[in-house]
Design an enzyme around this catalytic site. Structure first.
Site, PDB file in Angstrom:
ATOM      1  N   CYS A 176      -9.632 -20.031  20.435  1.00 26.64           N
ATOM      2  CA  CYS A 176     -10.804 -20.116  21.315  1.00 26.64           C
ATOM      3  C   CYS A 176     -10.822 -21.441  22.072  1.00 26.64           C
ATOM      4  O   CYS A 176     -11.246 -21.500  23.222  1.00 26.64           O
ATOM      5  CB  CYS A 176     -12.088 -19.929  20.512  1.00 26.64           C
ATOM      6  SG  CYS A 176     -12.262 -18.244  19.905  1.00 26.64           S
TER       7      CYS A 176
ATOM      8  N   ASP B 191      -2.777   7.442  -4.298  1.00 27.05           N
ATOM      9  CA  ASP B 191      -4.107   7.993  -4.589  1.00 27.05           C
ATOM     10  C   ASP B 191      -4.576   8.859  -3.430  1.00 27.05           C
ATOM     11  O   ASP B 191      -4.009   8.811  -2.338  1.00 27.05           O
ATOM     12  CB  ASP B 191      -5.102   6.860  -4.851  1.00 27.05           C
ATOM     13  CG  ASP B 191      -5.239   5.926  -3.667  1.00 27.05           C
ATOM     14  OD1 ASP B 191      -4.198   5.473  -3.157  1.00 27.05           O
ATOM     15  OD2 ASP B 191      -6.374   5.664  -3.233  1.00 27.05           O
TER      16      ASP B 191
ATOM     17  N   ASP C 155       0.861  -1.170   0.000  1.00 30.66           N
ATOM     18  CA  ASP C 155       0.000   0.000   0.000  1.00 30.66           C
ATOM     19  C   ASP C 155       0.905   1.230   0.000  1.00 30.66           C
ATOM     20  O   ASP C 155       2.026   1.189   0.484  1.00 30.66           O
ATOM     21  CB  ASP C 155      -0.865  -0.065   1.269  1.00 30.66           C
ATOM     22  CG  ASP C 155      -1.878   1.050   1.305  1.00 30.66           C
ATOM     23  OD1 ASP C 155      -2.049   1.723   0.279  1.00 30.66           O
ATOM     24  OD2 ASP C 155      -2.493   1.244   2.370  1.00 30.66           O
TER      25      ASP C 155
ATOM     26  N   CYS D  10     -12.034 -22.174  16.878  1.00 31.21           N
ATOM     27  CA  CYS D  10     -10.701 -22.003  16.301  1.00 31.21           C
ATOM     28  C   CYS D  10      -9.674 -22.385  17.375  1.00 31.21           C
ATOM     29  O   CYS D  10     -10.004 -22.423  18.559  1.00 31.21           O
ATOM     30  CB  CYS D  10     -10.505 -20.570  15.809  1.00 31.21           C
ATOM     31  SG  CYS D  10     -10.118 -19.373  17.092  1.00 31.21           S
TER      32      CYS D  10
ATOM     33  N   CYS E 258     -17.092 -20.249  18.905  1.00 34.60           N
ATOM     34  CA  CYS E 258     -16.064 -20.485  17.893  1.00 34.60           C
ATOM     35  C   CYS E 258     -15.149 -21.588  18.393  1.00 34.60           C
ATOM     36  O   CYS E 258     -14.885 -21.681  19.593  1.00 34.60           O
ATOM     37  CB  CYS E 258     -15.269 -19.196  17.666  1.00 34.60           C
ATOM     38  SG  CYS E 258     -13.840 -19.398  16.588  1.00 34.60           S
TER      39      CYS E 258
HETATM   40 ZN   LIG Z   1     -12.113 -18.317  17.648  1.00 37.86          ZN
END
Ligand SMILES: [Zn+2]
Length: 570
Positions: free
Chosen positions: A278, A126, A91, A275, A273
């Protein structure tokens, strides 16, 4: 090397594609996690290893301004410096400009720096226009952005050409037309404030204005759109790249992302969750402090983001992207408003949407009424000459003869009443009209022989005498003509109706005759009323039938792409 983009599967205006750049091959929609070398939260080897990230994004401006590392990055190049061999986008510092009002560099300098460090994808400087900028000012900023794009035209990297214009759709359209054709990749900039303040309906208008005015072979990056709840919506409109600094920024503020929104971590009593993060911490995550908490939250946020990208890809593959978006819309009133805005663009989306899909159409509520499949189905029903109809929401009055075909078949099956009894020949004639046009039903003669599947008792093959004239596909009950029926269709309808007309290239025509796919670059013209997934007559310029095929892209896309498959020969 130039960027190469192929569309492999389509749903609504969304596409599952493949981008090849500098020897790297990635699948789209693609998420670029933003990596900040000055303040890494999730290290690169974790992004590449555990998260299996094929691409990442970094801020070139911040690297250039960091005297401690600038020399080293310039010497070693970005990939070596980061130890990452995937796709690297950089960027330009425009975001810093939006936040701090100014940056200490020039367009030429930042372009040169990105060339030096070997960015695969880079940006020019930009001018990001915040949505509510006074319009004359937004126009001025757009002008400057477009001037700066000229300086980047010969850059060594693939340019992520910014499309600005604030909330003004006419400026967005103008910007898209100015960028279209000159760059292979376009970035819809200045949309983060719309995301953060839940102005999702305006976000839809902005993305649609850009997409409707860019060539369809342009890869489109929704710049900074890092909340997973918005991926399905943006993908449905045809965005291919997302980047997320949000996973980390939200983590700094104690915000826990979900598919449907954002929770404050201290308010969580249970974790919805599973994951790895978690699972590791459970609800104790909120009792972590300082960097530990930021890191844990960032990891969770990124897991959720990647998972949503996969859900979007699966939805495109099976043709259920609208249903995913409708489901998301029920989660927040602002998402519902966005869906309403989206419905305003159904006509345009319908032109890109496949006419048949692998998965059944599910009517999920009043928001189904304006889905692009419904728009296409209603339009096609105008071709049908019979008048026996039944009320079938969300389509309205549907001809009884069509109830076995996509998209009506699955909708009827959830109703309790028995299907009206219709003679096979009447079904076949109406389906012919639905697929091929008014009067196509007359091409099925009274003496047609109908053969049915032994297992399902459904129509599978049509014969005239001993010659098979068509088969009927088991999944969607559409009629696939063999040569004899195709010739009749060609005689009935004047060119270019139902046709894909090949260019004069004799070798290419011969390949198609032998059964190879029709490539976009060899197509002279396509009937604009055809849809992706339609059966089509592949003819040469003298209107001789070469083969019967299935359209793999929409007619608009076939015009815009100069490589890739336009139709598959059956
Ligand atoms: Zn999670």
């Amino acid at each position: 090397m130039a960027l190469k983009f192929d569309v492999r599967r389509k749903d609504a205006a969304g596409r599952l594609g493949r981008v090849e750049l500098n020897g790297k091959r990635v699948e789209t929609p693609l998420l670029f996690p933003v990596y900040n070398p000055n303040k890494p939260i999730i290290p690169v080897d974790e992004l590449a290893g555990e998260f299996n990230a094929p691409a990442l994004m970094a801020n070139a401006y911040m690297l250039m301004k960091n005297e401690a590392v600038r020399g080293e990055v310039e010497e070693r190049g970005m990939h070596d410096f980061l130890g990452f061999d995937g796709l690297i986008a950089t960027d330009s510092g425009s975001y810093q400009m939006m936040v701090y009002g100014a940056v200490e560099t020039t367009n030429a300098e930042i372009i040169k720096f990105q060339e030096k460090i070997g960015s695969d994808i880079g940006s020019f400087l930009d001018i990001p226009t915040v949505p509510d900028t006074y319009k004359p000012r937004a126009r001025e900023q757009l002008q400057l952005t477009l001037e700066r794009s000229v300086e980047a035209e010969n850059a060594a990297f693939t340019v992520n050409a910014a499309v600005q214009g604030g909330k003004y759709v006419d400026l967005r359209a103008e910007a898209s037309k100015a960028v279209g054709g000159r760059f292979e990749l376009a970035a819809i900039g200045g949309i983060v404030p719309l995301m953060e303040s839940y102005r999702f309906a305006e976000l839809v208008e902005v993305i649609a204005a850009v997409k409707e005015n860019l060539p369809l072979n342009t890869v489109v990056h929704a710049f900074g759109l890092g909340h997973p709840m918005l991926f399905p919506l943006a993908a449905l409109l045809g965005c291919d790249f997302f980047d997320s600094a949000a996973y980390a920024l939200y983590a700094f503020n104690g915000r826990y992302m979900t598919d449907y929104g954002t929770e404050r971590v201290e308010e969580l009593e249970h974790m919805g969750c599973t994951c790895p993060t978690c699972r590791e911490y459970g609800v104790k995550l909120k009792r972590l402090y300082g960097e530990d908490r930021v890191r844990a939250l960032a990891r969770h946020n990124l897991y959720v983001s990647y998972a949503m990208v996969e859900k979007v890809k699966q939805a495109i593959s099976e043709g259920s992207l609208w249903e995913l978006v409708c489901l998301q819309a029920r989660a927040h009133p602002r998402m519902m408003k966005a869906l309403d805005a989206l419905m305003g663009h159904s006509g345009w989306i319908a032109e890109l949407d496949p006419i048949t899909k692998p998965r059944a159409f599910y009517h999920t509520g009043r928001e189904s009424n304006m889905r692009s499949e419904v728009v296409n189905a209603r339009e096609r029903m105008k071709r049908i000459s019979t008048e026996n109809t039944v009320e079938l929401q969300p389509f309205g009055q549907v001809n009884e003869e069509l109830l076995d075909i996509y998209p009506f078949n699955s909708v009827w099956s959830v109703e309790d009443e028995p299907k009206p009894k219709v003679r096979d020949i009447h079904k076949l004639r109406a389906i012919m009209e639905y697929q091929y046009g008014k009067g196509a039903g007359t091409l099925i003669p009274d003496n047609v022989i109908v053969k049915k599947s032994k297992n399902t008792r459904r129509i599978r093959w049509l014969y005239e005498g001993k010659e098979m004239t068509a088969s009927v596909r088991a999944t969607d009950h559409l009629i696939l003509p063999k040569e004899k029926l195709a010739v009749k269709l060609k005689e009935k309808y004047e060119t270019p109706k139902l046709r894909v007309i090949l260019s004069d290239d004799e070798d290419a025509t011969q390949c198609v005759r032998e059964g190879k796919s029709v490539m976009c670059k060899f197509v002279e013209e396509v009937d604009s009323n055809l849809r992706c997934g339609d059966e089509c007559l592949i003819v040469d310029k003298k209107d001789n039938l070469v083969r019967v095929g299935t359209l793999m892209l929409s007619p608009k896309e076939i015009k815009d792409f100069n490589h890739g498959m336009a139709a598959r020969v059956r």
